[in-house]
Design an enzyme around this catalytic site. Sequence first.
Site, PDB file in Angstrom:
ATOM      1  N   GLY A   1       0.779  -1.224   0.000  1.00  0.00           N
ATOM      2  CA  GLY A   1       0.000   0.000   0.000  1.00  0.00           C
ATOM      3  C   GLY A   1       0.812   1.276   0.000  1.00  0.00           C
ATOM      4  O   GLY A   1       1.836   1.403  -0.691  1.00  0.00           O
TER       5      GLY A   1
ATOM      6  N   ARG B   1       3.214  -8.854   9.939  1.00  0.00           N
ATOM      7  CA  ARG B   1       2.591 -10.147   9.646  1.00  0.00           C
ATOM      8  C   ARG B   1       2.924 -10.676   8.254  1.00  0.00           C
ATOM      9  O   ARG B   1       3.051 -11.879   8.065  1.00  0.00           O
ATOM     10  CB  ARG B   1       1.068 -10.035   9.788  1.00  0.00           C
ATOM     11  CG  ARG B   1       0.584  -9.921  11.227  1.00  0.00           C
ATOM     12  CD  ARG B   1      -0.897 -10.238  11.292  1.00  0.00           C
ATOM     13  NE  ARG B   1      -1.379 -10.293  12.665  1.00  0.00           N
ATOM     14  CZ  ARG B   1      -2.165  -9.388  13.220  1.00  0.00           C
ATOM     15  NH1 ARG B   1      -2.558  -8.342  12.511  1.00  0.00           N
ATOM     16  NH2 ARG B   1      -2.577  -9.509  14.475  1.00  0.00           N
TER      17      ARG B   1
ATOM     18  N   ASN C   1       4.183   4.995   9.257  1.00  0.00           N
ATOM     19  CA  ASN C   1       3.053   4.598   8.418  1.00  0.00           C
ATOM     20  C   ASN C   1       2.296   3.397   8.972  1.00  0.00           C
ATOM     21  O   ASN C   1       1.101   3.259   8.722  1.00  0.00           O
ATOM     22  CB  ASN C   1       3.570   4.287   6.999  1.00  0.00           C
ATOM     23  CG  ASN C   1       2.521   3.633   6.145  1.00  0.00           C
ATOM     24  OD1 ASN C   1       1.589   4.273   5.672  1.00  0.00           O
ATOM     25  ND2 ASN C   1       2.651   2.320   5.929  1.00  0.00           N
TER      26      ASN C   1
ATOM     27  N   TYR D   1     -15.271   3.757  13.336  1.00  0.00           N
ATOM     28  CA  TYR D   1     -13.868   4.186  13.271  1.00  0.00           C
ATOM     29  C   TYR D   1     -13.394   4.820  14.574  1.00  0.00           C
ATOM     30  O   TYR D   1     -12.343   5.432  14.619  1.00  0.00           O
ATOM     31  CB  TYR D   1     -13.741   5.190  12.111  1.00  0.00           C
ATOM     32  CG  TYR D   1     -12.368   5.336  11.500  1.00  0.00           C
ATOM     33  CD1 TYR D   1     -11.822   4.321  10.711  1.00  0.00           C
ATOM     34  CD2 TYR D   1     -11.635   6.505  11.668  1.00  0.00           C
ATOM     35  CE1 TYR D   1     -10.580   4.473  10.110  1.00  0.00           C
ATOM     36  CE2 TYR D   1     -10.386   6.661  11.074  1.00  0.00           C
ATOM     37  CZ  TYR D   1      -9.868   5.642  10.307  1.00  0.00           C
ATOM     38  OH  TYR D   1      -8.641   5.806   9.710  1.00  0.00           O
TER      39      TYR D   1
ATOM     40  N   LYS E   1      -5.601   8.428  15.395  1.00  0.00           N
ATOM     41  CA  LYS E   1      -5.112   9.363  14.389  1.00  0.00           C
ATOM     42  C   LYS E   1      -5.131  10.791  14.931  1.00  0.00           C
ATOM     43  O   LYS E   1      -4.237  11.602  14.616  1.00  0.00           O
ATOM     44  CB  LYS E   1      -5.947   9.256  13.116  1.00  0.00           C
ATOM     45  CG  LYS E   1      -5.847   7.901  12.419  1.00  0.00           C
ATOM     46  CD  LYS E   1      -4.432   7.606  11.919  1.00  0.00           C
ATOM     47  CE  LYS E   1      -4.378   6.353  11.071  1.00  0.00           C
ATOM     48  NZ  LYS E   1      -3.039   6.080  10.522  1.00  0.00           N
TER      49      LYS E   1
ATOM     50  N   ASP F   1      -6.436   4.978  -3.712  1.00  0.00           N
ATOM     51  CA  ASP F   1      -6.617   3.799  -4.549  1.00  0.00           C
ATOM     52  C   ASP F   1      -5.550   2.765  -4.198  1.00  0.00           C
ATOM     53  O   ASP F   1      -4.440   2.774  -4.730  1.00  0.00           O
ATOM     54  CB  ASP F   1      -6.517   4.188  -6.025  1.00  0.00           C
ATOM     55  CG  ASP F   1      -6.964   3.073  -6.960  1.00  0.00           C
ATOM     56  OD1 ASP F   1      -7.325   1.989  -6.453  1.00  0.00           O
ATOM     57  OD2 ASP F   1      -6.955   3.278  -8.181  1.00  0.00           O
ATOM     58  N   THR F   2      -5.893   1.878  -3.266  1.00  0.00           N
ATOM     59  CA  THR F   2      -4.980   0.829  -2.818  1.00  0.00           C
ATOM     60  C   THR F   2      -5.655  -0.536  -2.971  1.00  0.00           C
ATOM     61  O   THR F   2      -6.846  -0.632  -3.259  1.00  0.00           O
ATOM     62  CB  THR F   2      -4.604   1.011  -1.336  1.00  0.00           C
ATOM     63  OG1 THR F   2      -5.808   0.905  -0.542  1.00  0.00           O
ATOM     64  CG2 THR F   2      -3.953   2.360  -1.085  1.00  0.00           C
TER      65      THR F   2
END
Length: 259
Positions: free
Chosen positions: A18, A40, A92, A154, A161, A191-192
């Site tokens: 990503g 992972r 990230n 969320y 965040k 767009d991932t």
Amino acid sequence: MPLPFENKTVLVTGSGRGIGRAIALHFAQRGADVIINFFRNRAPAEEAAREVEKVGRRALLVKANMGEMDDLNRMFDEIEKEFGGLDIFIHNAASGFNKPAMEQKPKGWDWTMNINARALLFAAQRAVPLMEKRGGGKIVSLSSAGSVRVLPDYVVVGASKAAIEALTRYLGVELIAKGINVNAVSPGVVDTEALQRFASMGDKDKIMQKFIDEAPARKLVTTEDVAELVAFLCSPAASMIVGQTIVIDGGYTLPIQGN
């Protein structure tokens, strides 16, 4: 023509896939040696490391859960041993439990906050001495619109965040005297592969088009768009940007006036 990040050492956490992968490869293509971190998923991280090496740069692959202090400290020990210093740290890596507020559990809160927010503070504590060896540095974190807007299920990720953005302000003010700029980037809908998987749960084309239609720019943000902005914040041109969160979303989160 010299590459803008030639001979720089860059740590990008969560860089196997990503946005993190795009950032790591962007720096490598512009001359940097890159530490690829994963927790992972080893195979995509190994592939990202190979891509870094294909452009002639060094890649250090480190498995570490950023929410575990022992893992975090071991990663920085490896970086110091391998490179002797650090120029850029891109925070990230992120995780989270998406559930309504009334269904959240303490374990989900701790897991999310430790990986997403606590890791920034304590990784910065380890990164700063390595950056001082290089005469300064850059720290950039990845936030999201959920830090200031209410998104479905969320709550815990959004809180983490928001904490990242607060830490960015505090670290920004404290570290600029050491020649270290600290900022954050808040992408909109990117767009991932993850977005593609989400869209595939319904009418994929319709869902993707809805995202595009709701952005004034009439297109999705790409991972390369985000990487370009992150790299700019790590450039000399951004030396007077301190403690800021820069939104990159094609206008998606702005209120739209219209008939």
